[in-house]
Design an enzyme around this catalytic site. Structure first.
Site, PDB file in Angstrom:
ATOM      1  N   LYS A 218       3.960  61.924   0.537  1.00 44.47           N
ATOM      2  CA  LYS A 218       5.309  61.369   0.701  1.00 44.47           C
ATOM      3  C   LYS A 218       6.307  62.101  -0.208  1.00 44.47           C
ATOM      4  O   LYS A 218       7.456  62.324   0.172  1.00 44.47           O
ATOM      5  CB  LYS A 218       5.296  59.870   0.384  1.00 44.47           C
ATOM      6  CG  LYS A 218       4.510  59.044   1.394  1.00 44.47           C
ATOM      7  CD  LYS A 218       5.261  58.883   2.704  1.00 44.47           C
ATOM      8  CE  LYS A 218       4.553  57.944   3.656  1.00 44.47           C
ATOM      9  NZ  LYS A 218       5.339  57.649   4.855  1.00 44.47           N
TER      10      LYS A 218
ATOM     11  N   HIS B 144      -5.323  45.377   2.147  1.00 42.08           N
ATOM     12  CA  HIS B 144      -4.249  44.886   1.271  1.00 42.08           C
ATOM     13  C   HIS B 144      -4.574  43.513   0.684  1.00 42.08           C
ATOM     14  O   HIS B 144      -5.273  42.715   1.300  1.00 42.08           O
ATOM     15  CB  HIS B 144      -2.922  44.846   2.030  1.00 42.08           C
ATOM     16  CG  HIS B 144      -2.429  46.221   2.358  1.00 42.08           C
ATOM     17  ND1 HIS B 144      -2.388  46.709   3.638  1.00 42.08           N
ATOM     18  CD2 HIS B 144      -2.011  47.226   1.557  1.00 42.08           C
ATOM     19  CE1 HIS B 144      -1.943  47.954   3.612  1.00 42.08           C
ATOM     20  NE2 HIS B 144      -1.714  48.297   2.358  1.00 42.08           N
TER      21      HIS B 144
ATOM     22  N   THR C 215       7.436  55.660  -0.535  1.00 39.83           N
ATOM     23  CA  THR C 215       6.567  54.696  -1.202  1.00 39.83           C
ATOM     24  C   THR C 215       6.690  54.776  -2.714  1.00 39.83           C
ATOM     25  O   THR C 215       7.006  55.843  -3.266  1.00 39.83           O
ATOM     26  CB  THR C 215       5.094  54.978  -0.823  1.00 39.83           C
ATOM     27  OG1 THR C 215       4.231  54.178  -1.629  1.00 39.83           O
ATOM     28  CG2 THR C 215       4.710  56.434  -1.066  1.00 39.83           C
TER      29      THR C 215
ATOM     30  N   THR D 276      -3.162  52.886  14.699  1.00 40.32           N
ATOM     31  CA  THR D 276      -3.298  51.678  13.867  1.00 40.32           C
ATOM     32  C   THR D 276      -2.344  50.569  14.331  1.00 40.32           C
ATOM     33  O   THR D 276      -2.499  49.421  13.941  1.00 40.32           O
ATOM     34  CB  THR D 276      -3.020  51.985  12.381  1.00 40.32           C
ATOM     35  OG1 THR D 276      -1.755  52.645  12.279  1.00 40.32           O
ATOM     36  CG2 THR D 276      -4.094  52.869  11.772  1.00 40.32           C
TER      37      THR D 276
ATOM     38  N   PHE E  54       8.133  55.643  10.755  1.00 42.23           N
ATOM     39  CA  PHE E  54       7.097  54.855  10.063  1.00 42.23           C
ATOM     40  C   PHE E  54       5.686  55.360  10.327  1.00 42.23           C
ATOM     41  O   PHE E  54       4.732  54.718   9.883  1.00 42.23           O
ATOM     42  CB  PHE E  54       7.146  53.390  10.537  1.00 42.23           C
ATOM     43  CG  PHE E  54       8.461  52.727  10.306  1.00 42.23           C
ATOM     44  CD1 PHE E  54       8.763  52.177   9.071  1.00 42.23           C
ATOM     45  CD2 PHE E  54       9.410  52.675  11.303  1.00 42.23           C
ATOM     46  CE1 PHE E  54       9.994  51.585   8.852  1.00 42.23           C
ATOM     47  CE2 PHE E  54      10.635  52.089  11.090  1.00 42.23           C
ATOM     48  CZ  PHE E  54      10.928  51.540   9.860  1.00 42.23           C
TER      49      PHE E  54
ATOM     50  N   ALA F 185       2.592  56.942   9.625  1.00 46.98           N
ATOM     51  CA  ALA F 185       1.956  57.568   8.460  1.00 46.98           C
ATOM     52  C   ALA F 185       0.628  56.901   8.183  1.00 46.98           C
ATOM     53  O   ALA F 185       0.424  55.727   8.513  1.00 46.98           O
ATOM     54  CB  ALA F 185       2.855  57.437   7.229  1.00 46.98           C
TER      55      ALA F 185
ATOM     56  N   ARG G 233       1.742  44.383  -9.397  1.00 49.05           N
ATOM     57  CA  ARG G 233       2.522  45.000  -8.321  1.00 49.05           C
ATOM     58  C   ARG G 233       3.784  44.179  -8.061  1.00 49.05           C
ATOM     59  O   ARG G 233       3.869  42.999  -8.416  1.00 49.05           O
ATOM     60  CB  ARG G 233       1.706  45.058  -7.022  1.00 49.05           C
ATOM     61  CG  ARG G 233       0.503  45.998  -7.064  1.00 49.05           C
ATOM     62  CD  ARG G 233       0.924  47.443  -7.076  1.00 49.05           C
ATOM     63  NE  ARG G 233      -0.205  48.344  -7.074  1.00 49.05           N
ATOM     64  CZ  ARG G 233      -0.846  48.767  -8.174  1.00 49.05           C
ATOM     65  NH1 ARG G 233      -0.459  48.351  -9.367  1.00 49.05           N
ATOM     66  NH2 ARG G 233      -1.847  49.607  -8.079  1.00 49.05           N
TER      67      ARG G 233
ATOM     68  N   TYR H 242      -1.929  60.296  -0.999  1.00 48.68           N
ATOM     69  CA  TYR H 242      -0.939  59.537  -0.226  1.00 48.68           C
ATOM     70  C   TYR H 242       0.451  59.706  -0.843  1.00 48.68           C
ATOM     71  O   TYR H 242       1.414  60.099  -0.171  1.00 48.68           O
ATOM     72  CB  TYR H 242      -1.337  58.057  -0.159  1.00 48.68           C
ATOM     73  CG  TYR H 242      -0.239  57.190   0.396  1.00 48.68           C
ATOM     74  CD1 TYR H 242       0.320  57.462   1.647  1.00 48.68           C
ATOM     75  CD2 TYR H 242       0.265  56.112  -0.330  1.00 48.68           C
ATOM     76  CE1 TYR H 242       1.344  56.679   2.144  1.00 48.68           C
ATOM     77  CE2 TYR H 242       1.282  55.331   0.169  1.00 48.68           C
ATOM     78  CZ  TYR H 242       1.828  55.613   1.400  1.00 48.68           C
ATOM     79  OH  TYR H 242       2.850  54.850   1.899  1.00 48.68           O
TER      80      TYR H 242
HETATM   81  N1  UFG Z   1      -6.694  44.539  -4.497  1.00 52.52           N
HETATM   82  C1  UFG Z   1      -7.782  43.768  -4.814  1.00 52.52           C
HETATM   83  N2  UFG Z   1      -8.554  43.290  -3.795  1.00 52.52           N
HETATM   84  C2  UFG Z   1      -8.295  43.544  -2.486  1.00 52.52           C
HETATM   85  C3  UFG Z   1      -7.180  44.337  -2.175  1.00 52.52           C
HETATM   86  C4  UFG Z   1      -6.404  44.814  -3.210  1.00 52.52           C
HETATM   87  O1  UFG Z   1      -8.060  43.520  -5.979  1.00 52.52           O
HETATM   88  O2  UFG Z   1      -9.046  43.081  -1.602  1.00 52.52           O
HETATM   89  C5  UFG Z   1      -5.824  45.019  -5.579  1.00 52.52           C
HETATM   90  C6  UFG Z   1      -5.657  46.527  -5.605  1.00 52.52           C
HETATM   91  O3  UFG Z   1      -6.667  47.141  -6.344  1.00 52.52           O
HETATM   92  C7  UFG Z   1      -4.268  46.655  -6.232  1.00 52.52           C
HETATM   93  C8  UFG Z   1      -3.523  45.416  -5.731  1.00 52.52           C
HETATM   94  O4  UFG Z   1      -4.540  44.495  -5.337  1.00 52.52           O
HETATM   95  O5  UFG Z   1      -4.363  46.579  -7.609  1.00 52.52           O
HETATM   96  C9  UFG Z   1      -2.637  45.697  -4.545  1.00 52.52           C
HETATM   97  O6  UFG Z   1      -3.407  46.397  -3.582  1.00 52.52           O
HETATM   98  P1  UFG Z   1      -2.919  46.650  -2.093  1.00 52.52           P
HETATM   99  O7  UFG Z   1      -4.024  47.368  -1.401  1.00 52.52           O
HETATM  100  O8  UFG Z   1      -2.428  45.391  -1.494  1.00 52.52           O
HETATM  101  O9  UFG Z   1      -1.669  47.590  -2.271  1.00 52.52           O
HETATM  102  P2  UFG Z   1      -1.548  48.981  -3.055  1.00 52.52           P
HETATM  103  O10 UFG Z   1      -0.831  48.682  -4.336  1.00 52.52           O
HETATM  104  O11 UFG Z   1      -2.804  49.721  -3.157  1.00 52.52           O
HETATM  105  O12 UFG Z   1      -0.720  49.858  -2.040  1.00 52.52           O
HETATM  106  C10 UFG Z   1       0.502  49.475  -1.524  1.00 52.52           C
HETATM  107  C11 UFG Z   1       0.709  50.220  -0.221  1.00 52.52           C
HETATM  108  C12 UFG Z   1       0.827  51.676  -0.477  1.00 52.52           C
HETATM  109  C13 UFG Z   1       1.841  51.953  -1.561  1.00 52.52           C
HETATM  110  C14 UFG Z   1       1.547  51.149  -2.786  1.00 52.52           C
HETATM  111  C15 UFG Z   1       2.594  51.353  -3.812  1.00 52.52           C
HETATM  112  O13 UFG Z   1      -0.382  49.996   0.671  1.00 52.52           O
HETATM  113  O14 UFG Z   1       1.235  52.285   0.716  1.00 52.52           O
HETATM  114  O15 UFG Z   1       1.493  49.793  -2.441  1.00 52.52           O
HETATM  115  O16 UFG Z   1       2.189  50.672  -4.938  1.00 52.52           O
HETATM  116  F1  UFG Z   1       1.789  53.250  -1.904  1.00 52.52           F
END
Ligand code: UFG
Length: 326
Positions: free
Chosen positions: A145, A189, A117, A35, A73, A75, A222, A141
């Site tokens: 961890k 993300h 995480t 990646t 890193f 993972a 978040r 995930y």
């Molecule tokens: N989201 C959307 N639309 C998108 C992408 C994300 O609505 O196109 C929402 C997700 O559902 C979530 C929030 O935006 O509610 C944040 O999503 P991300 O995918 O940006 O991040 P995550 O919270 O899923 O995950 C990140 C890291 C993980 C870690 C986590 C801890 O990628 O490795 O934070 O909270 F575990």
């Protein structure tokens, strides 16, 4: 310090390599480029290898070492993917890290900074998550961890491996110079998806995953932390390990929560126009709120995030996405 950075071609690892070089540390990157991007390795010697190959790791530690510190890193890190393919997560994140730890023990290396995480915590039991919060992950995930966090305690007691696990909340932003940034294929993300959708124009479809969560606007909250603030925490953790034993863990976040809709609005302010979106079904494995209490990293490591304003964080990512070089 001379540091081996496993996964240094990835988003977070590459920003850390730049920060290490700015502080005159010497780094060697190991990455399988599954990646990561070769173009992101600009401040280190590069070796292509896989952490699932323990013999290669032993050879690298012997031939290139000794190292004062290892940063790890490598993972798989997507919550949704881990729900669909847990085997991938347990193999890469658990077996891969066990390989690394065994290679470290075999070659006399005893200091590790490990990427953990906020996903180790699962459903929040209080508003701000500190290090004492119970760890009950709700996706493979986070579970992978958490398993390694526990292994690190045992490897410390039995083999003397000293470690700091850094639990990132939501890593985001990019190098303010625009030399490196976040690039995943596919991108999942939130912040890059918002910005890419803005670049693609009206026809792009930004999806908001769920608007019926128990939060003020119904979307997930978040704690967004700039990748360079994560970088400074890793360097401080590495310095801490030079004089401290133990298997410690620290939470890394800004301590401020933003909903998906608030992030979309902040991105609109940075870009100067509204960003269209559609509301879709919730994504499996997403907790409604994850916000850190990161005071312990401040008190013990001396860490302070510099990027505390969501719009300035998004501005660094916007700068990168407009001029992506890889
Ligand atoms: N989201 C959307 N639309 C998108 C992408 C994300 O609505 O196109 C929402 C997700 O559902 C979530 C929030 O935006 O509610 C944040 O999503 P991300 O995918 O940006 O991040 P995550 O919270 O899923 O995950 C990140 C890291 C993980 C870690 C986590 C801890 O990628 O490795 O934070 O909270 F575990």
């Amino acid at each position: 310090m001379k540091i081996l950075v496993l996964g240094g071609a990835g988003y977070i690892g590459s920003h850390i390599c730049k920060a290490l070089s700015q502080q005159s540390h010497h780094s060697v990157v190991v990455d399988n480029l599954s990646t990561g991007h070769r173009e992101a390795v600009r401040w280190s010697r590069f070796i292509e290898a896989d952490i699932l190959d323990r013999d290669s790791l032993i050879r690298i530690l012997q031939d290139e070492g000794p190292f004062d510190l290892i940063m790890h890193f490598c993972a798989k890190s997507l919550v949704g993917e881990s729900m669909q393919n847990p085997a991938l997560y347990y193999r890469n994140n658990v077996v891969g890290t066990l390989n690394l730890l065994d290679a470290m023990v075999a070659t006399g290396h005893d200091k590790l900074v490990f990427s953990s995480t906020a996903a180790v915590f699962g459903m929040p039991e209080k508003e701000l998550i500190d290090e004492q919060h119970s760890r009950l992950p709700i996706n493979p995930y986070g579970q992978s961890k958490k398993m390694i966090e526990d292994v690190l305690g045992d490897y410390h007691d039995a083999y003397g491996v000293k470690s700091v696990a850094l639990r990132y909340f939501n890593a985001c932003g990019a190098d303010p110079d625009g030399e490196i940034g976040e690039r995943h294929e596919p991108e999942t993300h939130l912040i890059p998806n918002i910005l890419k959708s803005a670049i693609a124009g009206k026809t792009a479809e930004l999806k908001v995953f769920g608007d019926k969560y128990p939060t003020p606007d119904g979307t997930c909250i978040r704690d967004y932390i700039h990748v360079n603030d994560l970088a400074s925490a890793h360097i401080l953790a590495g310095e801490y390990l030079q004089t401290h034993a133990g298997a410690s863990a620290f939470n890394l976040g800004n301590g401020n929560g933003f909903s998906v809709l608030q992030v979309i609005e902040a991105a609109g302010n940075v870009i100067g126009r509204d960003i269209a979106y559609t509301v879709e079904a919730p994504r499996a494995g997403d907790p409604p709120i994850l916000v850190s209490d990161a005071r312990q990293a401040g008190e013990i490591l001396g860490w302070q995030p510099v990027y505390t304003d969501i719009e300035s964080i998004i501005a660094t990512a916007w700068h990168w996405h407009q001029n992506e070089t890889f």
